[in-house]
Write a protein that holds these residues in place. Structure first.
Motif, PDB file in Angstrom:
ATOM      1  N   ILE A  93       0.854  -1.192   0.000  1.00 33.00           N
ATOM      2  CA  ILE A  93       0.000   0.000   0.000  1.00 33.00           C
ATOM      3  C   ILE A  93       0.882   1.231   0.000  1.00 33.00           C
ATOM      4  CG2 ILE A  93      -1.725   1.303   1.290  1.00 33.00           C
ATOM      5  CD1 ILE A  93      -2.743  -1.351   2.415  1.00 33.00           C
ATOM      6  N   TYR A  94       0.637   2.110  -0.961  1.00 33.48           N
ATOM      7  CA  TYR A  94       1.465   3.298  -1.116  1.00 33.48           C
ATOM      8  C   TYR A  94       0.594   4.526  -1.381  1.00 33.48           C
ATOM      9  CZ  TYR A  94       5.266  -0.032  -1.690  1.00 33.48           C
ATOM     10  OH  TYR A  94       6.160  -1.047  -1.480  1.00 33.48           O
ATOM     11  N   ASP A  95       1.165   5.688  -1.084  1.00 33.83           N
ATOM     12  CA  ASP A  95       0.548   6.964  -1.417  1.00 33.83           C
ATOM     13  C   ASP A  95       1.053   7.438  -2.770  1.00 33.83           C
ATOM     14  OD1 ASP A  95       0.519   8.090   1.976  1.00 33.83           O
ATOM     15  OD2 ASP A  95      -1.192   7.594   0.717  1.00 33.83           O
ATOM     16  N   TYR A  96       0.126   7.883  -3.606  1.00 32.05           N
ATOM     17  CA  TYR A  96       0.469   8.407  -4.915  1.00 32.05           C
ATOM     18  C   TYR A  96      -0.072   9.825  -5.041  1.00 32.05           C
ATOM     19  CZ  TYR A  96       1.604   3.594  -6.005  1.00 32.05           C
ATOM     20  OH  TYR A  96       2.164   2.336  -5.994  1.00 32.05           O
ATOM     21  N   TRP A  97       0.613  10.624  -5.869  1.00 32.19           N
ATOM     22  CA  TRP A  97       0.261  12.036  -6.018  1.00 32.19           C
ATOM     23  C   TRP A  97       0.098  12.412  -7.478  1.00 32.19           C
ATOM     24  CZ3 TRP A  97      -0.684  15.084  -1.821  1.00 32.19           C
ATOM     25  CH2 TRP A  97      -0.271  14.602  -0.581  1.00 32.19           C
ATOM     26  N   GLY A  98      -0.833  13.322  -7.736  1.00 29.73           N
ATOM     27  CA  GLY A  98      -0.968  13.902  -9.048  1.00 29.73           C
ATOM     28  C   GLY A  98       0.056  15.002  -9.252  1.00 29.73           C
ATOM     29  N   GLN A  99       0.059  15.571 -10.444  1.00 27.50           N
ATOM     30  CA  GLN A  99       1.061  16.575 -10.801  1.00 27.50           C
ATOM     31  C   GLN A  99       0.688  17.959 -10.286  1.00 27.50           C
ATOM     32  OE1 GLN A  99      -1.282  15.449 -12.789  1.00 27.50           O
ATOM     33  NE2 GLN A  99      -2.117  17.194 -13.926  1.00 27.50           N
ATOM     34  N   GLY A 100      -0.552  18.120  -9.858  1.00 25.40           N
ATOM     35  CA  GLY A 100      -1.009  19.414  -9.345  1.00 25.40           C
ATOM     36  C   GLY A 100      -1.728  20.224 -10.412  1.00 25.40           C
ATOM     37  N   THR A 101      -2.716  20.955  -9.966  1.00 21.80           N
ATOM     38  CA  THR A 101      -3.453  21.852 -10.863  1.00 21.80           C
ATOM     39  C   THR A 101      -3.637  23.193 -10.159  1.00 21.80           C
ATOM     40  OG1 THR A 101      -5.443  22.091 -12.244  1.00 21.80           O
ATOM     41  CG2 THR A 101      -5.742  21.030 -10.105  1.00 21.80           C
ATOM     42  N   GLN A 102      -3.376  24.262 -10.878  1.00 19.83           N
ATOM     43  CA  GLN A 102      -3.416  25.601 -10.284  1.00 19.83           C
ATOM     44  C   GLN A 102      -4.851  26.102 -10.181  1.00 19.83           C
ATOM     45  OE1 GLN A 102      -0.743  27.721  -9.167  1.00 19.83           O
ATOM     46  NE2 GLN A 102      -2.478  28.909  -8.366  1.00 19.83           N
ATOM     47  N   VAL A 103      -5.198  26.592  -9.020  1.00 17.64           N
ATOM     48  CA  VAL A 103      -6.468  27.285  -8.812  1.00 17.64           C
ATOM     49  C   VAL A 103      -6.147  28.702  -8.365  1.00 17.64           C
ATOM     50  CG1 VAL A 103      -8.555  27.422  -7.397  1.00 17.64           C
ATOM     51  CG2 VAL A 103      -7.770  25.206  -8.256  1.00 17.64           C
ATOM     52  N   THR A 104      -6.636  29.673  -9.110  1.00 16.40           N
ATOM     53  CA  THR A 104      -6.402  31.076  -8.799  1.00 16.40           C
ATOM     54  C   THR A 104      -7.744  31.775  -8.645  1.00 16.40           C
ATOM     55  OG1 THR A 104      -4.334  31.077 -10.039  1.00 16.40           O
ATOM     56  CG2 THR A 104      -5.313  33.224  -9.524  1.00 16.40           C
ATOM     57  N   VAL A 105      -7.937  32.385  -7.487  1.00 15.15           N
ATOM     58  CA  VAL A 105      -9.180  33.114  -7.213  1.00 15.15           C
ATOM     59  C   VAL A 105      -8.829  34.587  -7.131  1.00 15.15           C
ATOM     60  CG1 VAL A 105     -11.186  33.343  -5.712  1.00 15.15           C
ATOM     61  CG2 VAL A 105     -10.016  31.134  -5.921  1.00 15.15           C
ATOM     62  N   SER A 106      -9.273  35.330  -8.121  1.00 14.70           N
ATOM     63  CA  SER A 106      -8.888  36.734  -8.211  1.00 14.70           C
ATOM     64  C   SER A 106      -9.884  37.496  -9.066  1.00 14.70           C
ATOM     65  CB  SER A 106      -7.491  36.866  -8.803  1.00 14.70           C
ATOM     66  OG  SER A 106      -7.152  38.230  -8.996  1.00 14.70           O
ATOM     67  N   SER A 107     -10.077  38.751  -8.707  1.00 11.95           N
ATOM     68  CA  SER A 107     -10.940  39.601  -9.524  1.00 11.95           C
ATOM     69  C   SER A 107     -10.126  40.382 -10.545  1.00 11.95           C
ATOM     70  CB  SER A 107     -11.741  40.551  -8.637  1.00 11.95           C
ATOM     71  OG  SER A 107     -10.868  41.308  -7.816  1.00 11.95           O
TER      72      SER A 107
END
Length: 119
Positions: A105-119
C-alpha cells in the motif's frame, strides 16, 4: 505503477465555483482513501478534503460548507466541488490516493493543478 491525472483548475472570480477531477489508473488492486491537498506559495502543503472507499469524508475547517468531495469507485476518480471561492483558496491543488498494488500500500500524487481566485 499508478498514475493520477488531475483536471479542472483555472482562474475564477471570488464567489465563483470550480470542479476538480482526478482519475487514477494503473495496476491497482484497490484504492483506500483519496483526497485533495493544496499548497500556496510560501506555505506548507495542507489537507483540503479526503474520502474513504466507504464514503466517509473529512474537511479542513477553512473549506467546510463550501467544498464537497466525492468519488466514483468504479472509475477510481475523485472530485472536489469548490463553491464560494475566496482569494485565500488560491493554491496548487494535488490529488492523493492511497492504493494497494502488488508490492503493498502506497501513497500516490498527481502533478497538481493551479487554482487562482482573483478579480
Amino acid at each position: 505503477q499508478v498514475q493520477l491525472v488531475e483536471s479542472g483548475g483555472g482562474l475564477v472570480q471570488p464567489g465563483g465555483s470550480l470542479r476538480l477531477s482526478c482519475a487514477a489508473s494503473g495496476s491497482i488492486f484497490s484504492i483506500n482513501a483519496m483526497g485533495w491537498y493544496r499548497q500556496a506559495p510560501g506555505k506548507q502543503r495542507e489537507l483540503v478534503a479526503a474520502i474513504t472507499s466507504g464514503g466517509s469524508t473529512n474537511y479542513a475547517d477553512s473549506v467546510k460548507g463550501r467544498f464537497t468531495i466525492s468519488r466514483d469507485n468504479a472509475k477510481n476518480t475523485v472530485y472536489l466541488q469548490m463553491n464560494s471561492l475566496k482569494p485565500e483558496d488560491t493554491a496548487v491543488y494535488y490529488c492523493n490516493a492511497r492504493a494497494q498494488v502488488v508490492a503493498g500500500i502506497y501513497d500516490y500524487w498527481g502533478q497538481g493543478t493551479q487554482v487562482t481566485v482573483s478579480s
